[in-house]
Design a protein around this motif. Structure first.
Motif, PDB file in Angstrom:
ATOM      1  N   ILE A 264       1.638  14.441   2.139  1.00 50.99           N
ATOM      2  CA  ILE A 264       2.804  14.782   2.952  1.00 50.99           C
ATOM      3  C   ILE A 264       3.318  13.470   3.526  1.00 50.99           C
ATOM      4  CG2 ILE A 264       3.699  16.128   4.889  1.00 50.99           C
ATOM      5  CD1 ILE A 264       1.289  18.001   4.550  1.00 50.99           C
ATOM      6  N   GLN A 265       4.440  13.021   3.025  1.00 52.06           N
ATOM      7  CA  GLN A 265       4.942  11.698   3.394  1.00 52.06           C
ATOM      8  C   GLN A 265       5.075  11.550   4.900  1.00 52.06           C
ATOM      9  OE1 GLN A 265       8.750  10.682   1.691  1.00 52.06           O
ATOM     10  NE2 GLN A 265       8.335   8.493   1.789  1.00 52.06           N
ATOM     11  N   GLN A 266       4.601  10.377   5.397  1.00 49.29           N
ATOM     12  CA  GLN A 266       4.607  10.027   6.812  1.00 49.29           C
ATOM     13  C   GLN A 266       3.749  10.973   7.658  1.00 49.29           C
ATOM     14  OE1 GLN A 266       5.531   7.348   8.052  1.00 49.29           O
ATOM     15  NE2 GLN A 266       7.133   6.469   6.787  1.00 49.29           N
ATOM     16  N   ASN A 267       2.869  11.733   6.985  1.00 52.27           N
ATOM     17  CA  ASN A 267       2.004  12.655   7.715  1.00 52.27           C
ATOM     18  C   ASN A 267       0.551  12.485   7.314  1.00 52.27           C
ATOM     19  OD1 ASN A 267       0.576  15.061   8.532  1.00 52.27           O
ATOM     20  ND2 ASN A 267       2.550  16.007   8.960  1.00 52.27           N
ATOM     21  N   THR A 268       0.184  12.918   6.114  1.00 51.63           N
ATOM     22  CA  THR A 268      -1.208  12.824   5.680  1.00 51.63           C
ATOM     23  C   THR A 268      -1.308  12.602   4.173  1.00 51.63           C
ATOM     24  OG1 THR A 268      -1.348  15.228   5.389  1.00 51.63           O
ATOM     25  CG2 THR A 268      -2.139  14.332   7.497  1.00 51.63           C
ATOM     26  N   LYS A 269      -2.447  12.043   3.775  1.00 48.99           N
ATOM     27  CA  LYS A 269      -2.881  12.005   2.386  1.00 48.99           C
ATOM     28  C   LYS A 269      -4.300  12.551   2.374  1.00 48.99           C
ATOM     29  CE  LYS A 269      -0.505   7.599   1.715  1.00 48.99           C
ATOM     30  NZ  LYS A 269      -0.274   7.366   3.165  1.00 48.99           N
ATOM     31  N   THR A 270      -4.606  13.431   1.449  1.00 50.46           N
ATOM     32  CA  THR A 270      -5.960  13.959   1.317  1.00 50.46           C
ATOM     33  C   THR A 270      -6.530  13.539  -0.028  1.00 50.46           C
ATOM     34  OG1 THR A 270      -5.433  15.891   2.671  1.00 50.46           O
ATOM     35  CG2 THR A 270      -7.408  16.020   1.298  1.00 50.46           C
ATOM     36  N   LEU A 271      -7.615  12.763   0.023  1.00 46.86           N
ATOM     37  CA  LEU A 271      -8.316  12.344  -1.183  1.00 46.86           C
ATOM     38  C   LEU A 271      -9.562  13.207  -1.329  1.00 46.86           C
ATOM     39  CD1 LEU A 271      -8.171   8.445  -0.737  1.00 46.86           C
ATOM     40  CD2 LEU A 271      -6.366  10.019  -1.501  1.00 46.86           C
TER      41      LEU A 271
END
Length: 639
Positions: free
Chosen positions: A241-248
């Motif tokens: 979610i741009q400018q919010n989170t990245k989940t790896l």
């Protein structure tokens, strides 16, 4: 070729009570929560396109290359199980491990990584119409035929160039790379490159699959997304979610079955360090870098619950410098004659070198031990060592004849020399029509209060050091892109920028400043000395470039090579073509043992979430003292 690494870490003021035994820790973290500033949002998911650490800090977890490093910086196998050169670096052969899988975003198998995938990726990098010249410098400088292929595609019709593959004769018959078989890869260099294996730690030599390109198309990979790329690293990106989170999420088919990986890593995007601190205090992050105000609030209050958890971070792997713009333009794109005339004057530049006291500004990074941030070289400390264990930048300091670092001052400051050069500069520049004070324009991100506060401290340092009659710092702002809004338009008087090595040789640092290559990053992007109207300045850069090229030609005696590079670097600093700025050594609260992380001085791998030691309880200063002691003991044994 062996290198001796010295351990240079020193116990911090808070961590004086070192213990010899590792402490008993709480449970390890299974799902990690990390963060990044919104101003450093990822710009591309294409591993071959990126040249920004803000990108590769994420991408290094999604892709693996031929080699990586361990927690002591030692080069170790990754996709390549072993490698060798039998002709002092002219030809390099890498033997790939079998069974390394490509997977999609959800961990489903897509294919096997083979030697051909490295040919596919190199063709992409060198194809002008595919990669827009990104990451071409090292292949073109080192691999036979690489520059020829790049120039060929640059001159081709775009559609014709985009249709080429690694199997096209234009590439196969030109570039010095071949797949001997599925698991044997061979590179042929332009000349002896005894350090070429360290280049394999950088993403310009990472693999991609032709199968992926066939599936998503050239345009699909140019605009890569987490949903369409193929992965071969420890994680896939399952949500963005741009400018919010990245989940790896842990890759279920990852080749390194012995590796310690997190089940998931969530990277939260925050607007500021203060926001990150608040998230840490509520348990929503597992680490946080501390601003000056937060650090001192905790440090000065022994009853603060975080007081005993303050730990000083290891230096990041960059050396930061003041990079002058020698061809500055005004906002209307006319020449800023006043600045350009002044900065071309050596006496003026030497005033910055001998007179600019950055002690107060260092406190913005490290309020407890500010002079640990003092930098007096261009190349990052610890990159390379001579055969007797001498660290390379020590050679540079010897040639400059500067006092030894004392931990409490900037040892290059010299008030007498400053006054001498100030008088000389004012006399010479007044005769050339320069008006005083000279205004130096410096840009920070709009809305970033932390950056603005630091810039205001720097502005005061200018006033205290130079006097308002000589040089005045003007702070300006950009909205979203420093490159597009400032650097590309040449609006800045100077930039403070840091370089982290792409490979293990001084060429990667000094080669960014030469006047004979379109791939000299700082010359092309920031310095523009080749566009200056000063013949004196151009002559200095020509002499510097000649010294760099002379050093690069030495490949049969690494000690002689490093000695020659030190001569070139000392020349650059003695003429203040750039001025060293600082090292980033800050403080943090953390549940991660930084001494368990990859600790390479080159490549893109240091933020790889792999084999990290963690604790659900925050580490203390005492814990970190023990980690440091153990790390030093082990590092001292490495040859």
């Amino acid at each position: 070729m062996k290198k001796t690494r010295k351990a240079a870490a020193v116990l911090t003021a808070v961590a004086m009570a070192a213990v010899s035994a590792a402490p008993v820790m709480a449970d390890e973290i299974k799902d990690l929560y990390d963060y990044e500033l919104q101003s450093r949002e990822i710009e591309t998911w294409n591993i071959l396109q990126s040249q920004l650490m803000s990108d590769t800090n994420v991408l290094t977890n999604l892709y693996d290359g031929l080699v990586e490093a361990d927690e002591y910086g030692k080069l170790t196998p990754a996709i390549a199980e072993s490698w060798e050169t039998e002709d002092n670096g002219l030809t390099w052969t890498f033997h790939l491990r079998k069974g390394v899988k490509w997977v999609d975003q959800n961990g489903n198998e897509k294919g096997e990584v083979t030697a051909q995938d490295f040919l596919t990726s190199l063709e992409w990098v060198l194809n002008f119409h595919k990669n827009d010249a990104a990451n071409t410098s090292m292949p073109m400088e080192m691999i036979a035929g690489a520059e020829d292929y790049y120039n060929m595609t640059n001159e081709m019709d775009a559609d014709a160039a985009l249709a080429l593959t690694a199997e096209s004769p234009e590439f196969a018959d030109t570039v010095g790379i071949k797949a001997v078989d599925d698991y044997t890869l061979q590179y042929t260099c332009l000349s002896e490159k005894p350090y070429f294996d360290t280049v394999a730690a950088y993403n310009c030599l990472y693999p991609i699959s032709q199968g992926m390109l066939d599936e998503i198309g050239v345009d699909g990979f140019k605009a890569a997304t987490p949903e369409n790329i193929w992965y071969n690293g420890g994680y896939t990106c399952t949500e963005y979610i741009q400018q919010n989170t990245k989940t790896l999420t842990k890759n279920p088919l990852y080749w390194d079955t012995d590796a310690k990986l997190f089940d998931s890593v969530t990277i939260k995007m925050v607007e500021s360090a203060d926001t990150a601190y608040q998230l840490y205090t509520t348990g929503e992050l597992d680490r946080v870098d501390l601003s000056e105000s937060n650090l001192m609030t905790i440090y000065n209050n022994e009853s603060d619950p975080y007081h005993n958890q303050l730990v000083e971070k290891r230096p990041n792997k960059k050396s930061y410098q003041f990079h002058f713009n020698y061809d500055k333009l005004n906002d209307d794109q006319t020449e800023d004659t006043n600045w350009n005339t002044a900065i071309a004057n050596e006496a003026f530049r030497k005033c910055w070198y001998y007179g600019l006291d950055l002690g107060s500004w260092y406190k913005r990074t490290n309020a407890i031990n500010p002079y640990k941030c003092y930098n007096n070289s261009y190349t990052m400390q610890g990159l390379i060592y001579t055969s007797d264990g001498t660290e390379y930048t020590e050679l540079v300091q010897e040639k400059l004849g500067l006092p030894s670092y004392d931990g409490e001052t900037m040892t290059r400051l010299d008030s007498a020399k400053f006054e001498e050069y100030k008088a000389q500069a004012m006399e010479e520049l007044t005769a050339e029509g320069v008006t005083f004070p000279i205004h130096a324009r410096y840009f920070v991100a709009s809305g970033n209060q932390t950056a603005l506060d630091s810039a205001n401290v720097l502005k005061q340092a200018f006033a205290d050091s130079f006097g308002d009659d000589f040089i005045v710092l003007d702070i300006d702002s950009y909205v979203s892109s420093l490159s597009k809004e400032v650097y590309n338009l040449k609006r800045q008087s100077f930039a403070i920028a840091g370089w982290g090595a792409d490979y293990g040789d001084p060429q990667n640092y000094l080669g960014q400043e030469t006047d004979d290559s379109d791939n000299a990053y700082y010359m092309v992007q920031l310095g523009h000395a080749v566009d200056s109207e000063s013949d004196e300045l151009k002559d200095l850069y020509s002499q510097f470039t000649e010294l760099v090229n002379k050093a690069d030609a030495i490949t049969d005696d690494m000690d002689a090579r490093y000695e020659a590079y030190a001569e070139a670097e000392a020349f650059m600093l003695d003429h203040a073509l750039i001025v060293p700025a600082y090292f980033d050594i800050s403080w943090e609260l953390t549940r991660i043992n930084d001494y368990s992380k990859i600790n390479a001085m080159f490549g893109i791998q240091n933020n790889k979430y792999k084999n990290w030691e963690t604790s659900t309880d925050a580490y203390t200063a005492e814990d970190y003292a023990a980690f440091l002691e153990t790390w030093n003991e082990n590092a001292s044994k490495i040859e």
